[in-house]
Enzyme design. Sequence first.
Site, PDB file in Angstrom:
ATOM      1  N   ASN A  37       0.854  -1.193   0.000  1.00 17.39           N
ATOM      2  CA  ASN A  37       0.000   0.000   0.000  1.00 17.39           C
ATOM      3  C   ASN A  37       0.884   1.234   0.000  1.00 17.39           C
ATOM      4  OD1 ASN A  37      -2.395  -1.312   0.041  1.00 17.39           O
ATOM      5  ND2 ASN A  37      -2.547  -1.339   2.277  1.00 17.39           N
ATOM      6  N   SER A  57       2.746   2.206  -2.430  1.00 18.01           N
ATOM      7  CA  SER A  57       3.960   2.062  -3.236  1.00 18.01           C
ATOM      8  C   SER A  57       3.827   2.789  -4.571  1.00 18.01           C
ATOM      9  CB  SER A  57       4.280   0.588  -3.460  1.00 18.01           C
ATOM     10  OG  SER A  57       3.216  -0.020  -4.146  1.00 18.01           O
ATOM     11  N   SER A  92      -1.438   2.465  -7.822  1.00 18.99           N
ATOM     12  CA  SER A  92      -2.644   3.101  -8.365  1.00 18.99           C
ATOM     13  C   SER A  92      -2.335   4.447  -8.998  1.00 18.99           C
ATOM     14  CB  SER A  92      -3.690   3.278  -7.272  1.00 18.99           C
ATOM     15  OG  SER A  92      -4.246   2.031  -6.973  1.00 18.99           O
ATOM     16  N   GLU A 101      -6.639  -3.302  -9.007  1.00 19.01           N
ATOM     17  CA  GLU A 101      -7.161  -4.152  -7.920  1.00 19.01           C
ATOM     18  C   GLU A 101      -8.617  -4.518  -8.173  1.00 19.01           C
ATOM     19  OE1 GLU A 101      -6.172  -2.925  -3.976  1.00 19.01           O
ATOM     20  OE2 GLU A 101      -4.387  -1.870  -4.666  1.00 19.01           O
TER      21      GLU A 101
END
Lengths: 267, 321
Positions: free
Chosen positions: A39, A41, A44, A163
Amino acid sequence: MSYIEIQKLSYSYNEKTNVLDDINIDIEKGEWIAVLGHNGSGKSTLAKTLVGLLEPKTGDITIDGITLGEETAYEIRKKIGIVFQNPDNQFVGVTVKDDIAFGMENLCVPREEMLEKINFYAKKVNMLDFLDKEPATLSGGQKQRVAIAGILAMQSDIIIFDEATSMLDPYSKEELIQYIKTLHKDGLTIIMITHDINEALLADRILVMNKGKVFAFQETEKIMKDKETFTSSNLELPVALELANSLAQDDKFKEIRDKLWEYALTK
Amino acid sequence: MKSVIIGQYIPGKGLFYKLDPRTKIIAVFLLMVSVFLFERIEQLLIALGVATLLLLVGKINIIRVIKGLKPIMILLIFTFIFQIMLNKQGQKVVEHDMYFTLFTLLFLVIAFILWRVMVKITKFRFTFFFLFVISIYLTLRYVDYGQTIIQPFNFAIYEDGITMSIFVVIRLLIIITLSTVLTLTTKPTDLTQGLEKLMHPLKKIGFDSESFALIISISLRYIPTIFDEANKIMMAQASRGADFSEGKLKDKLRQVISLLVPMFIIAFIRSEELANAMESRNFVPGEPRTRIHELTMSYRDTLATLFSFSVLILSIVLKVI
């Protein structure tokens, strides 16, 4: 020249820290890329800059010879579609039919052509019987399939899954993965952002991101043998590969090791 | 997941379902205007008859329409009473003294209690409300014994009061019936699209009817989703001891706030993500778009428009004569 070229890409929300830091990647047409990372990193953020939702601080993104900028964003978005995590928050239409049509309406596709394409792509994602249904009556997996149909109908040949499976139940997840496999077979370029290492194993190449930087970008098989890549970016290997890696140190177990590899990579 | 019904639309077949939403909106508008132009009670009664006939022709469930009248029933009763009491023109029809004594008060209290009890145990809320109003009148008129509280006062009903009150009630009835038919037979999405097309000329004065229609249709699409969300949050709060049904008004308000705050936050996150999804699918506000839904007019629409136009012209002619 590669299909997607990302050069010296950086992005930051504020001045201090870069969420994306000097990213250089080339992706070929028809490739399946998995993006792994913790998370925060920058996975998105990378996806959003690719479709021009966020403007990079520095660097260039070139897709099929077109460099992304304010003027070209419209052209780029014709080529690249994105399926987001929450199935509910990307369903624009009042019915399935309306939603598949939404992108085409924006591209000013004539109505007759739209109707044809809606039928064609709804059939492709197995939603033909649901065309007049409202989103509240659909499952998460069905909504994600509608999103895919909407992107395919825009004739995009790159799909980013941000995701996209993480809010689905195991069955829908498996089903969606099967669809992604067929899309890959049809020659589409797929960029799959995921937390699930088992999903990532299906890709041709894996991009591991850590603190906004490219930590590793290699063929799946190569990267899986390199335990260091995973442990140092806080990612865990599937049990089978963990086992295979520890067996790899001893030549006696070579046969078992190869079997486990085969198992992990073909599942 | 249960789906929430939005609006009053009921799927069905029949004349009104086949009409274009634009036709329906225009026709309802024209008919409403003509209802206001009718000046004589006979004309209005005929109009009411024609409206009922239309319902029958369109195979519309009359009970549904009556249900649609329910929310404005109280309004109707009040307008009726006020018109009768306050309009003091024309000839006197009834005139007599009214009394307010201790016994009147007692009777009124009994009537009030009876009304509340009957409302609680039976379904006929408006019937009993009406009966309650009548009983107030009867007690004031006939109960004249006992200690006087207020001096006897004069009460009169005038001719115009009666005609006007009937007038207003029939007018409202027709208008509500017309709009109920519109919402019963038109999908919310079709209705917005019809409005969009009708308001298209307003673009010249800077009103963007397309964005307006998109906003409405997205809101309609998200109502069930947000209902689900509210349910989830309520259950989450309930599992931690919140009680939404009991307590004082102040407590209830506080609980509503604890529901609204998370809902607002979630709605903001949602809209951000939705904006991203729309933008990535090449949506640019204000740019030309093609439409999957197409509105088509047929001979029926021509007939319906002609019909409502002739009613309007008739009403104007009658008014001028």
